[in-house]
Enzyme design. Structure first.
Site, PDB file in Angstrom:
ATOM      1  N   GLY A  34      11.025  -0.772  -9.969  1.00  0.00           N
ATOM      2  CA  GLY A  34      10.303  -0.577 -11.226  1.00  0.00           C
ATOM      3  C   GLY A  34      10.576  -1.805 -12.069  1.00  0.00           C
ATOM      4  O   GLY A  34      11.696  -2.332 -12.014  1.00  0.00           O
ATOM      5  N   ASN A  38      14.152  -3.469 -12.121  1.00  0.00           N
ATOM      6  CA  ASN A  38      14.401  -4.703 -11.369  1.00  0.00           C
ATOM      7  C   ASN A  38      15.132  -5.718 -12.252  1.00  0.00           C
ATOM      8  O   ASN A  38      16.108  -6.334 -11.830  1.00  0.00           O
ATOM      9  CB  ASN A  38      13.088  -5.352 -10.906  1.00  0.00           C
ATOM     10  CG  ASN A  38      12.275  -4.444 -10.006  1.00  0.00           C
ATOM     11  OD1 ASN A  38      12.813  -3.526  -9.407  1.00  0.00           O
ATOM     12  ND2 ASN A  38      10.980  -4.698  -9.920  1.00  0.00           N
ATOM     13  N   ARG A 106       2.664   9.180 -10.130  1.00  0.00           N
ATOM     14  CA  ARG A 106       3.640   9.030 -11.208  1.00  0.00           C
ATOM     15  C   ARG A 106       3.237   9.715 -12.504  1.00  0.00           C
ATOM     16  O   ARG A 106       3.974   9.627 -13.486  1.00  0.00           O
ATOM     17  CB  ARG A 106       3.905   7.540 -11.464  1.00  0.00           C
ATOM     18  CG  ARG A 106       2.709   6.791 -12.004  1.00  0.00           C
ATOM     19  CD  ARG A 106       2.906   5.301 -12.046  1.00  0.00           C
ATOM     20  NE  ARG A 106       3.961   4.873 -12.960  1.00  0.00           N
ATOM     21  CZ  ARG A 106       4.106   3.608 -13.340  1.00  0.00           C
ATOM     22  NH1 ARG A 106       3.285   2.672 -12.902  1.00  0.00           N
ATOM     23  NH2 ARG A 106       5.070   3.268 -14.151  1.00  0.00           N
ATOM     24  N   LYS A 230       4.714 -17.617 -18.576  1.00  0.00           N
ATOM     25  CA  LYS A 230       4.891 -17.858 -17.137  1.00  0.00           C
ATOM     26  C   LYS A 230       3.542 -18.097 -16.472  1.00  0.00           C
ATOM     27  O   LYS A 230       2.629 -17.302 -16.640  1.00  0.00           O
ATOM     28  CB  LYS A 230       5.561 -16.632 -16.494  1.00  0.00           C
ATOM     29  CG  LYS A 230       6.967 -16.378 -16.967  1.00  0.00           C
ATOM     30  CD  LYS A 230       7.484 -15.045 -16.465  1.00  0.00           C
ATOM     31  CE  LYS A 230       6.905 -13.908 -17.258  1.00  0.00           C
ATOM     32  NZ  LYS A 230       7.426 -12.580 -16.904  1.00  0.00           N
ATOM     33  N   GLY A 263       8.288 -12.064 -11.588  1.00  0.00           N
ATOM     34  CA  GLY A 263       8.350 -12.115 -13.051  1.00  0.00           C
ATOM     35  C   GLY A 263       9.574 -11.379 -13.595  1.00  0.00           C
ATOM     36  O   GLY A 263      10.217 -11.834 -14.541  1.00  0.00           O
ATOM     37  N   ASP A 264       9.917 -10.254 -12.963  1.00  0.00           N
ATOM     38  CA  ASP A 264      11.070  -9.461 -13.426  1.00  0.00           C
ATOM     39  C   ASP A 264      12.375 -10.243 -13.255  1.00  0.00           C
ATOM     40  O   ASP A 264      13.251 -10.214 -14.118  1.00  0.00           O
ATOM     41  CB  ASP A 264      11.194  -8.146 -12.624  1.00  0.00           C
ATOM     42  CG  ASP A 264       9.901  -7.344 -12.624  1.00  0.00           C
ATOM     43  OD1 ASP A 264       9.120  -7.476 -13.586  1.00  0.00           O
ATOM     44  OD2 ASP A 264       9.674  -6.600 -11.645  1.00  0.00           O
TER      45      ASP A 264
HETATM   46  P1  ADP Z   1       4.586 -11.940 -11.671  1.00  0.00           P
HETATM   47  O1  ADP Z   1       3.190 -11.696 -11.180  1.00  0.00           O
HETATM   48  O2  ADP Z   1       5.644 -11.106 -11.036  1.00  0.00           O
HETATM   49  O3  ADP Z   1       4.709 -12.005 -13.165  1.00  0.00           O
HETATM   50  P2  ADP Z   1       4.269 -14.818 -11.425  1.00  0.00           P
HETATM   51  O4  ADP Z   1       3.270 -15.179 -10.392  1.00  0.00           O
HETATM   52  O5  ADP Z   1       3.863 -14.916 -12.857  1.00  0.00           O
HETATM   53  O6  ADP Z   1       4.930 -13.387 -11.112  1.00  0.00           O
HETATM   54  O7  ADP Z   1       5.534 -15.708 -11.204  1.00  0.00           O
HETATM   55  C1  ADP Z   1       6.736 -15.498 -11.914  1.00  0.00           C
HETATM   56  C2  ADP Z   1       7.605 -16.687 -11.691  1.00  0.00           C
HETATM   57  O8  ADP Z   1       7.861 -16.853 -10.288  1.00  0.00           O
HETATM   58  C3  ADP Z   1       6.993 -17.995 -12.123  1.00  0.00           C
HETATM   59  O9  ADP Z   1       7.170 -18.211 -13.496  1.00  0.00           O
HETATM   60  C4  ADP Z   1       7.744 -18.980 -11.267  1.00  0.00           C
HETATM   61  O10 ADP Z   1       9.014 -19.212 -11.847  1.00  0.00           O
HETATM   62  C5  ADP Z   1       7.999 -18.213  -9.973  1.00  0.00           C
HETATM   63  N1  ADP Z   1       7.013 -18.558  -8.929  1.00  0.00           N
HETATM   64  C6  ADP Z   1       5.827 -17.943  -8.686  1.00  0.00           C
HETATM   65  N2  ADP Z   1       5.202 -18.501  -7.633  1.00  0.00           N
HETATM   66  C7  ADP Z   1       6.018 -19.482  -7.164  1.00  0.00           C
HETATM   67  C8  ADP Z   1       5.964 -20.434  -6.078  1.00  0.00           C
HETATM   68  N3  ADP Z   1       4.936 -20.490  -5.244  1.00  0.00           N
HETATM   69  N4  ADP Z   1       7.006 -21.280  -5.919  1.00  0.00           N
HETATM   70  C9  ADP Z   1       8.067 -21.232  -6.745  1.00  0.00           C
HETATM   71  N5  ADP Z   1       8.173 -20.376  -7.780  1.00  0.00           N
HETATM   72  C10 ADP Z   1       7.179 -19.511  -7.993  1.00  0.00           C
END
Ligand code: ADP
Length: 318
Positions: A34, A38, A106, A230, A263-264
């Site tokens: 979750g 996480n 849920r 991000k 992201g988490d």
């Molecule tokens: P979420 O969808 O979980 O929010 P994101 O795609 O926004 O995830 O990515 C969150 C973080 O993961 C990014 O800010 C970056 O730090 C890291 N990240 C995502 N994709 C990559 C990648 N291909 N290589 C290295 N780091 C990545």
């Protein structure tokens, strides 16, 4: 007050669910995850005292989740137990081309009834004196408007007591009746947020496609001091306390196995680094680093031994 000047613990609030994953129905693996849970686990792994607020049931699956959180070092004193509800459940199905779909059970989860349980008031009273309250758009989405108002009040009290409120909008359309309901809920919390960690994808979806500057400006106008945007593999943008926008690229583009939990985990490493005294840019470097490891592994909680470099990242005495 700088983040490193505070002491105490983090309180994260939200929903943790059972997770079914795996290629075929005979060999499904049962785990739990979750978004806020996480982040709580990653924070605890980095040595940050973290308490998780939620509700589970009295069933053995709930016991497994609770003891799992405890094994990760998360304080579960305010994990309430619902007398007749169960934890939420989701299953991940994967197509032959690797596309993942999430299926949820849920709507009647124990967590959604958190505010109606006897333990809720003491839990909220304790959370009011936290150094940092962590919640997300998913946390807001599982509660009614009246219950969300209680969370807003909690956030206001945390700030009044000198604590911080960190928020990831984590917009998931299916959790809301409409995008405008989500925007209204976020708008009511916004005046009490001190640190916001949105992903650009969610921002575009919820507020409309806009430039980096426009997304950042919207949060600035809402009065949020610390903004971390991000952008997936495109790294992150932070606004340093000098007001200058800084791009922090990912160190090296990792081969992506599964972005669940990226992201988490980013949020956890960012917050942990900030608590340890890092600048906002330093926080983003730490966040990128942990998230780049997480995307290289399956599942939202990666094995602990592949993130050893983050052990005791923050002194426990903070
Ligand atoms: P979420 O969808 O979980 O929010 P994101 O795609 O926004 O995830 O990515 C969150 C973080 O993961 C990014 O800010 C970056 O730090 C890291 N990240 C995502 N994709 C990559 C990648 N291909 N290589 C290295 N780091 C990545």
């Amino acid at each position: 007050m700088g983040l490193n000047a505070i002491s105490g613990r983090i309180v994260a609030i939200g929903e943790v669910m059972l997770e079914l994953s795996g290629p075929d129905s005979e060999a499904k693996r049962l785990a739990w995850a979750g978004d806020t849970a996480n982040t709580a686990v990653y924070l605890a792994r980095m040595g940050v005292q973290t308490s998780y607020l939620t509700a589970l049931g009295l069933d053995p699956y709930s016991d497994t989740i609770k003891s799992g959180l405890e094994a990760e070092g998360v304080d579960t004193r305010f994990v309430l137990r619902h007398p007749d509800r169960l934890p939420g459940l989701y299953a991940i199905s994967t197509t032959a081309t690797g596309e993942r779909t999430f299926h949820y059970w849920r709507s009647q989860s124990a967590a959604r009834d958190f505010f109606n349980l006897d333990g809720a008031s003491p839990a909220l009273a304790s959370a009011a004196s936290t150094s940092l309250l962590y919640l997300t758009g998913i946390t807001l989405s599982i509660f009614s408007a009246e219950e969300r108002a209680r969370l807003v009040k909690l956030a206001a009290t945390v700030r009044a007591n000198g604590g911080h409120v960190a928020f990831d909008p984590n917009y998931r359309a299916r959790g809301w009746n409409s995008p405008s309901e989500a925007r209204t809920a976020i708008d009511s919390l916004a005046p009490h947020i001190s640190m916001v960690l949105p992903s650009r994808e969610d921002e575009d979806e919820l507020f409309g496609v806009a430039t980096t500057e426009q997304h950042i400006e919207r949060w600035q106008t809402a009065g949020v001091d610390e903004i971390v945007l991000k952008c997936g593999a495109g790294g992150v943008f932070v606004v340093e306390d000098t007001g200058r926008m800084q791009h922090v690229p990912v160190e090296k583009l990792a081969p992506v196995i599964d972005t669940t939990g990226a992201g988490d985990s980013f949020n956890a490493a960012y917050i942990a680094a900030r608590l340890a005294g890092a600048s906002r840019t330093g926080g983003a470097v730490a966040g990128n680093r942990l998230a780049s490891i997480v995307v290289g592994h399956r599942g939202s909680l990666i094995p602990r031994n592949v993130m050893r470099e983050f052990d005791k990242f923050v002194p426990r005495s903070l």
